[in-house]
Scaffold this motif. Structure first.
Motif, PDB file in Angstrom:
ATOM      1  N   LYS A 334     -26.499 -35.652  48.437  1.00 54.23           N
ATOM      2  CA  LYS A 334     -25.523 -35.743  47.332  1.00 54.23           C
ATOM      3  C   LYS A 334     -24.105 -36.020  47.839  1.00 54.23           C
ATOM      4  O   LYS A 334     -23.384 -36.851  47.312  1.00 54.23           O
ATOM      5  N   GLU A 335     -23.693 -35.282  48.875  1.00 54.33           N
ATOM      6  CA  GLU A 335     -22.333 -35.449  49.411  1.00 54.33           C
ATOM      7  C   GLU A 335     -22.123 -36.866  49.956  1.00 54.33           C
ATOM      8  O   GLU A 335     -21.030 -37.420  49.868  1.00 54.33           O
ATOM      9  N   GLU A 337     -23.759 -39.631  48.838  1.00 52.44           N
ATOM     10  CA  GLU A 337     -23.688 -40.509  47.664  1.00 52.44           C
ATOM     11  C   GLU A 337     -22.262 -40.547  47.135  1.00 52.44           C
ATOM     12  O   GLU A 337     -21.712 -41.599  46.825  1.00 52.44           O
ATOM     13  N   LYS A 338     -21.686 -39.358  47.049  1.00 51.43           N
ATOM     14  CA  LYS A 338     -20.340 -39.219  46.503  1.00 51.43           C
ATOM     15  C   LYS A 338     -19.332 -40.000  47.366  1.00 51.43           C
ATOM     16  O   LYS A 338     -18.503 -40.749  46.854  1.00 51.43           O
ATOM     17  N   GLU A 377     -26.073 -46.001  43.122  1.00 50.93           N
ATOM     18  CA  GLU A 377     -25.200 -44.821  43.124  1.00 50.93           C
ATOM     19  C   GLU A 377     -23.988 -45.124  42.262  1.00 50.93           C
ATOM     20  O   GLU A 377     -23.338 -46.150  42.432  1.00 50.93           O
ATOM     21  N   GLY A 382     -23.937 -40.024  40.830  1.00 48.47           N
ATOM     22  CA  GLY A 382     -24.911 -40.129  41.915  1.00 48.47           C
ATOM     23  C   GLY A 382     -25.970 -41.157  41.568  1.00 48.47           C
ATOM     24  O   GLY A 382     -25.687 -42.133  40.861  1.00 48.47           O
ATOM     25  N   GLU A 383     -27.190 -40.925  42.040  1.00 52.55           N
ATOM     26  CA  GLU A 383     -28.258 -41.901  41.834  1.00 52.55           C
ATOM     27  C   GLU A 383     -28.659 -41.931  40.369  1.00 52.55           C
ATOM     28  O   GLU A 383     -29.109 -40.929  39.818  1.00 52.55           O
ATOM     29  N   ARG A 434     -30.728 -38.724  32.764  1.00 50.31           N
ATOM     30  CA  ARG A 434     -29.665 -38.955  33.762  1.00 50.31           C
ATOM     31  C   ARG A 434     -28.575 -39.833  33.168  1.00 50.31           C
ATOM     32  O   ARG A 434     -27.386 -39.603  33.338  1.00 50.31           O
TER      33      ARG A 434
END
Lengths: 460, 460
Positions: A334-335, A337-338, A377, A382-383, A434
């Motif tokens: 996650k980090e 992706e960000k 992304e 995120g995704e 999502r």
């Protein structure tokens, strides 16, 4: 004739200074000695209609007793409103009670916690927040259908009950007509010959495999249906039941796939912004500040395309202390992706992933190490989608399935699609919830599904 | 640039005497000594494109080996066709093989039985019949969405996994994450506290009850999703998994309900006829003679409205020897439905049914004997939709549930909808596959579902 509140907001000139009749519910009721004000909604428009009544009405005292939540019918005269931020209101000539509501009605005109409203899931669509969220859900769903239908995609209803496990993850719900207290057995195994389908059956995790058969007949197809995961995770983004959109396109490679992903996402975001002005303003104001700007920026941006390899290099060079060290050949956290979306200041397609962390059906690249897969992304989300070119080579597909020790018997038809006029084809999947989390700013998946199914919760 | 066959048929003037490139599959291949003719389809249009090639092509001999079913790319010149019933064809300059197909490909350019094609369900969309049927399915689905969205209905995704049994029929599939060989038990009962949802859960048979909660928040709502019956019936019209449309409308009585049913059905039929000319002509010619005329007649007809009581009287007076004698207070058999639609020479709404043969949630009429329910009987299809006004009276609903000895605990929220601003509301359900059988003339439900689930069959 009874009209909708929506009719009034659409073209007030048609109704100004005329009598109208409306039916709906009391959202708020402010009583004064000689007057009363009702915030009235009927579910057809996000803004409520203000009803004013006074003690010249015979039933004035009766009306003053009507509680919030009651269903009423109002006959009245449309007038210009003396209030500054309101163009019109209705001066009531008659207010009839259609359905009473007790004083202890759970939905009061005050702030309720989302947790509390989840317990009142059957009433929460009456609150402004959920009126907005579920209308976004409806309109976004339609935008998706419209996008694909206007472009000659065939809407494909993938089977829900299935004997194939698309992801090979094994996290599937069993479906059975057996009495669970009396499961027939034979040689120590379940005797599925006695079950409805005479075989083990589960709830689908994806309609992709079946959709591929439609792509190879119609060129372009899409699914839009429920999918399931028997996963015991209690997070903000996981539910056991959710809706997926899975387009599949023949004669289309990964580049073409990404073009469609980008175009479709922008279309749906724009459609929602164009059609739900008041809902989106409300969500921007009370749920996620800057929401509209975020969405407009997405529409105007050109999505970056970068390989997984290059993304890892950027992450490794980044002046950041990672919780998970980025490594070639491994997944992206996650980090990461960000960071990547911030680095490029916009949406990023990450392509060509290590084959070992992706699904068996993805096309093996010439390097024999990566597959033609892509994750999209998006800043702040995120995704949001994942896709791939599918392995169209019969031998390579069989080899990969053997490497992964997959059972080929229930998937023989899928493999055969490569034998009978197979061709390059690609597709992607988008979790509808999502998308809704991204569109509404509401961060918990339980708040974008009317009746969410999560571990321990199958109420309603 | 690669174009669709659809582009050519849409506006041939744009392409006449120009070079085009197309990608698709060989449906038929007729070889002559100096020429070859390929019936080419790419799934974007019902009619195929004729490709002509001759021995001036370098790869002439190679091309002659391409089997039916192969994926090819054709570059060629669009010319007027010498054939009488064909406006144009493509004179090939190059034909590339994209995906081979062996000679024993199951789908050959000849008549296959529907039973055989069911076994080849993953290939049958490539045949003209199923190309037509599943495009009708897609376009009809879109027409339904469009109808409701244009009229401000909120699309509601009813939960698929549920703990409530809408029909009280008990024919529900169990959903569980238990290992079926090792079901946890407590005091001789299944220990559901250990299952995913900590309660018994099933596949929904209807989204209506939940949809009512949306009608009482949005005024108008509709579902369109899969529903399930764990019913072991092997008939032409039963499947264990099928899609349903369930609109629900607040402040709407049975009369209003019927108006919507009639309007919606006519809209969808017209939309399909207007948008799928060639598919419908094919179905009319090869599946049901007179199909188009039947559908056009429906659009032009005014639907009759008659009570169940009066319908039984007509049946009893009819000069017919019945298999099942029509009786007041009892259900109506297939032969009766047929007689009634022939008697009125058109669709018939039969209303006000004996309460004992209808569901618990239907509004009790003043006679205390009948409920405000309606079945729509259509010539050549029988019952195609059913609806009712819902019981909005709290006490009457509870009384009826008690009479039927229903468990009220999982339906407390549903009952409470009558307490919190309840109002008159109505809705109906339409089985999507029933509609498709009517629209296509195909008489077996297994042939209007891409991958049907029926007793003993969960393949693909």
């Amino acid at each position: 004739m009874i009209i909708d509140i929506k009719d009034l907001y659409k073209d007030i000139t048609k109704y100004m200074d005329k009598d109208v009749k409306v039916q709906g519910w009391i959202r708020n009721h402010r009583k004064q000695k000689e007057f009363g004000f009702i915030d009235f909604f009927d579910g057809t428009f996000f803004k409520h209609l203000q009803i004013v009544y006074d003690n010249k009405l015979e039933s004035f005292e009766e009306i003053q007793k009507y509680h919030v939540g009651s269903a009423i019918e109002v006959t009245g005269h449309v007038i210009e409103s003396p209030k500054e931020n309101q163009d019109f209101e209705v001066q009531a000539k008659e207010i009839k009670l259609l359905g009473n509501c007790p004083e202890d009605y759970p939905i009061q005109p005050k702030k309720h916690s989302r947790e509390f409203l989840r317990e009142q899931a059957y009433l929460r669509p009456r609150t402004p927040l959920f009126q907005a969220v579920f209308r976004v859900r409806s309109v976004a769903a339609y935008a998706i259908h419209k996008y694909f239908q206007d472009r000659d995609y065939i809407y494909f209803h993938a089977p829900i009950i299935t004997s194939s496990d698309c992801e090979g993850a094994g996290e599937m719900f069993h479906v059975t007509s057996f009495d669970l207290l009396d499961i027939p057995k034979i040689d120590g195994e379940v005797d599925y010959s006695k079950d409805m389908f005479a075989s083990p059956s589960s709830l689908t995790v994806s309609g992709q495999l079946e959709a591929e058969s439609f792509a190879l007949a119609y060129k372009r197809t899409y699914t839009f249906g429920p999918t399931f995961r028997a996963e015991n995770s209690n997070t903000r983004v996981h539910a056991n039941e959710f809706w997926m959109i899975e387009p599949e396109i023949a004669f289309c490679d990964l580049e073409g796939d990404m073009e469609i992903m980008e175009d479709m996402l922008k279309y749906v975001v724009k459609y929602v912004l164009d059609n739900l002005k008041y809902e989106m303003e409300f969500l921007d104001k009370f749920v996620e500040n800057g929401l509209i700007q975020k969405l407009k920026k997405l529409i105007d941006s050109k999505f970056t395309r970068i390989t997984h390899h290059d993304a890892i290099e950027i992450l490794q060079k980044a002046p950041v202390k990672w919780e998970f060290e980025p490594k070639q050949g491994e997944d992206i956290a996650k980090e990461h992706e960000k960071y990547i979306t911030e680095y490029f200041d916009g949406p990023v397609f990450i392509t060509d992933w290590p084959k070992d962390i992706k699904a068996f059906y993805m096309k093996l690249n010439d390097d024999n190490e990566t597959v033609a897969a892509v994750d999209l992304e998006v800043p702040g989300a995120g995704e949001i989608m994942g896709g791939s070119q599918r392995e169209e080579d019969y031998d390579k597909l069989v080899k990969r399935m053997d490497e992964l020790e997959m059972d080929k018997t229930t998937l023989d038809w899928y493999i055969n699609l490569r034998k009978f006029g197979g061709c390059i084809h690609s597709g992607f999947g988008m979790g509808f919830e999502r998308l809704l989390i991204y569109l509404t700013g509401v961060e918990n998946i339980r708040d974008v599904i009317p009746y969410p199914r999560t571990p321990g919760n199958c109420d309603f």
